[in-house]
Design a protein around this motif. Structure first.
Motif, PDB file in Angstrom:
ATOM      1  N   GLU A  29       0.844  -1.190   0.000  1.00  0.00           N
ATOM      2  CA  GLU A  29       0.000   0.000   0.000  1.00  0.00           C
ATOM      3  C   GLU A  29       0.887   1.251   0.000  1.00  0.00           C
ATOM      4  O   GLU A  29       1.861   1.327   0.729  1.00  0.00           O
ATOM      5  N   ALA A  30       0.531   2.250  -0.826  1.00  0.00           N
ATOM      6  CA  ALA A  30       1.292   3.491  -0.893  1.00  0.00           C
ATOM      7  C   ALA A  30       1.099   4.309   0.369  1.00  0.00           C
ATOM      8  O   ALA A  30       0.022   4.321   0.971  1.00  0.00           O
ATOM      9  N   ALA A  31       2.167   4.983   0.802  1.00  0.00           N
ATOM     10  CA  ALA A  31       2.120   5.855   1.972  1.00  0.00           C
ATOM     11  C   ALA A  31       3.199   6.923   1.815  1.00  0.00           C
ATOM     12  O   ALA A  31       4.029   6.856   0.907  1.00  0.00           O
ATOM     13  N   VAL A  32       3.171   7.899   2.695  1.00  0.00           N
ATOM     14  CA  VAL A  32       4.184   8.953   2.708  1.00  0.00           C
ATOM     15  C   VAL A  32       4.800   8.997   4.097  1.00  0.00           C
ATOM     16  O   VAL A  32       4.093   8.938   5.097  1.00  0.00           O
ATOM     17  N   VAL A  33       6.127   9.069   4.142  1.00  0.00           N
ATOM     18  CA  VAL A  33       6.849   9.272   5.399  1.00  0.00           C
ATOM     19  C   VAL A  33       7.708  10.525   5.232  1.00  0.00           C
ATOM     20  O   VAL A  33       7.925  10.990   4.114  1.00  0.00           O
ATOM     21  N   PHE A  34       8.168  11.051   6.342  1.00  0.00           N
ATOM     22  CA  PHE A  34       9.061  12.201   6.293  1.00  0.00           C
ATOM     23  C   PHE A  34      10.452  11.757   6.698  1.00  0.00           C
ATOM     24  O   PHE A  34      10.626  11.037   7.679  1.00  0.00           O
ATOM     25  N   VAL A  35      11.435  12.174   5.902  1.00  0.00           N
ATOM     26  CA  VAL A  35      12.830  11.845   6.161  1.00  0.00           C
ATOM     27  C   VAL A  35      13.621  13.143   6.282  1.00  0.00           C
ATOM     28  O   VAL A  35      13.175  14.197   5.848  1.00  0.00           O
ATOM     29  N   ILE A  36      14.809  13.029   6.873  1.00  0.00           N
ATOM     30  CA  ILE A  36      15.722  14.166   6.941  1.00  0.00           C
ATOM     31  C   ILE A  36      16.608  14.100   5.699  1.00  0.00           C
ATOM     32  O   ILE A  36      17.279  13.101   5.464  1.00  0.00           O
ATOM     33  N   ASP A  37      16.571  15.172   4.898  1.00  0.00           N
ATOM     34  CA  ASP A  37      17.353  15.175   3.653  1.00  0.00           C
ATOM     35  C   ASP A  37      18.805  15.603   3.895  1.00  0.00           C
ATOM     36  O   ASP A  37      19.214  15.828   5.042  1.00  0.00           O
ATOM     37  N   GLU A  38      19.575  15.724   2.813  1.00  0.00           N
ATOM     38  CA  GLU A  38      21.001  16.049   2.904  1.00  0.00           C
ATOM     39  C   GLU A  38      21.260  17.397   3.562  1.00  0.00           C
ATOM     40  O   GLU A  38      22.311  17.629   4.156  1.00  0.00           O
ATOM     41  N   GLN A  39      20.303  18.332   3.463  1.00  0.00           N
ATOM     42  CA  GLN A  39      20.453  19.664   4.061  1.00  0.00           C
ATOM     43  C   GLN A  39      19.948  19.698   5.516  1.00  0.00           C
ATOM     44  O   GLN A  39      19.935  20.746   6.147  1.00  0.00           O
ATOM     45  N   GLY A  40      19.491  18.551   6.033  1.00  0.00           N
ATOM     46  CA  GLY A  40      18.996  18.503   7.395  1.00  0.00           C
ATOM     47  C   GLY A  40      17.548  18.944   7.529  1.00  0.00           C
ATOM     48  O   GLY A  40      17.074  19.198   8.630  1.00  0.00           O
ATOM     49  N   LEU A  41      16.830  19.032   6.407  1.00  0.00           N
ATOM     50  CA  LEU A  41      15.438  19.445   6.414  1.00  0.00           C
ATOM     51  C   LEU A  41      14.519  18.242   6.243  1.00  0.00           C
ATOM     52  O   LEU A  41      14.911  17.232   5.655  1.00  0.00           O
ATOM     53  N   MET A  42      13.283  18.371   6.724  1.00  0.00           N
ATOM     54  CA  MET A  42      12.303  17.299   6.527  1.00  0.00           C
ATOM     55  C   MET A  42      11.813  17.324   5.086  1.00  0.00           C
ATOM     56  O   MET A  42      11.542  18.388   4.533  1.00  0.00           O
ATOM     57  N   ALA A  43      11.693  16.134   4.525  1.00  0.00           N
ATOM     58  CA  ALA A  43      11.186  16.005   3.153  1.00  0.00           C
ATOM     59  C   ALA A  43      10.241  14.816   3.085  1.00  0.00           C
ATOM     60  O   ALA A  43      10.498  13.775   3.701  1.00  0.00           O
ATOM     61  N   ALA A  44       9.140  14.981   2.356  1.00  0.00           N
ATOM     62  CA  ALA A  44       8.187  13.880   2.176  1.00  0.00           C
ATOM     63  C   ALA A  44       8.778  12.865   1.219  1.00  0.00           C
ATOM     64  O   ALA A  44       9.426  13.222   0.227  1.00  0.00           O
ATOM     65  N   ARG A  45       8.555  11.584   1.518  1.00  0.00           N
ATOM     66  CA  ARG A  45       9.041  10.505   0.653  1.00  0.00           C
ATOM     67  C   ARG A  45       7.935   9.489   0.477  1.00  0.00           C
ATOM     68  O   ARG A  45       7.346   9.023   1.450  1.00  0.00           O
TER      69      ARG A  45
END
Length: 105
Positions: A29-45
């Motif tokens: 099932e598709a879902a969205v999580v938030f990760v910390i990107d290379e710049q240290g910011l939250m990004a939806a994945r």
């Protein structure tokens, strides 16, 4: 936490069917999580979820080993509340008792 925090997964798997706790196959099932990107910011994945229960969720694709997943405040709140209950239960027991109440006649 590191490496998936709120979920488990290898980052591979694509759209393969998974088995639930009863051995019944079902599609991810598709879902969205938030990760910390290379710049240290939250990004939806976007991820694909496999089997889940009240404690863990299998991530079958969309995360890589080492991705830092942001946990929802409600998850950390529940963990904090349980730790507080455990702490209180240790301090409210009377030494030398099993913690259960019995009446004397």
């Amino acid at each position: 936490g590191r490496g998936g925090g709120s979920g488990r997964g290898s980052g591979g798997g694509g759209g393969a069917a998974t088995m639930d706790a009863f051995g019944v196959g079902r599609a991810p099932e598709a879902a969205v999580v938030f990760v910390i990107d290379e710049q240290g910011l939250m990004a939806a994945r976007r991820v694909m979820k496999g089997v889940s229960d009240w404690e863990y969720t299998e991530i079958v694709s969309g995360l890589e080993v080492g991705d830092e997943v942001v946990l929802l405040p409600s998850t950390s709140l529940l963990n904090s509340q349980q730790a507080l209950r455990d702490r209180f239960s240790r301090f409210t027991r009377v030494p030398g008792t099993s913690g259960s109440r019995t009446s004397r006649r």
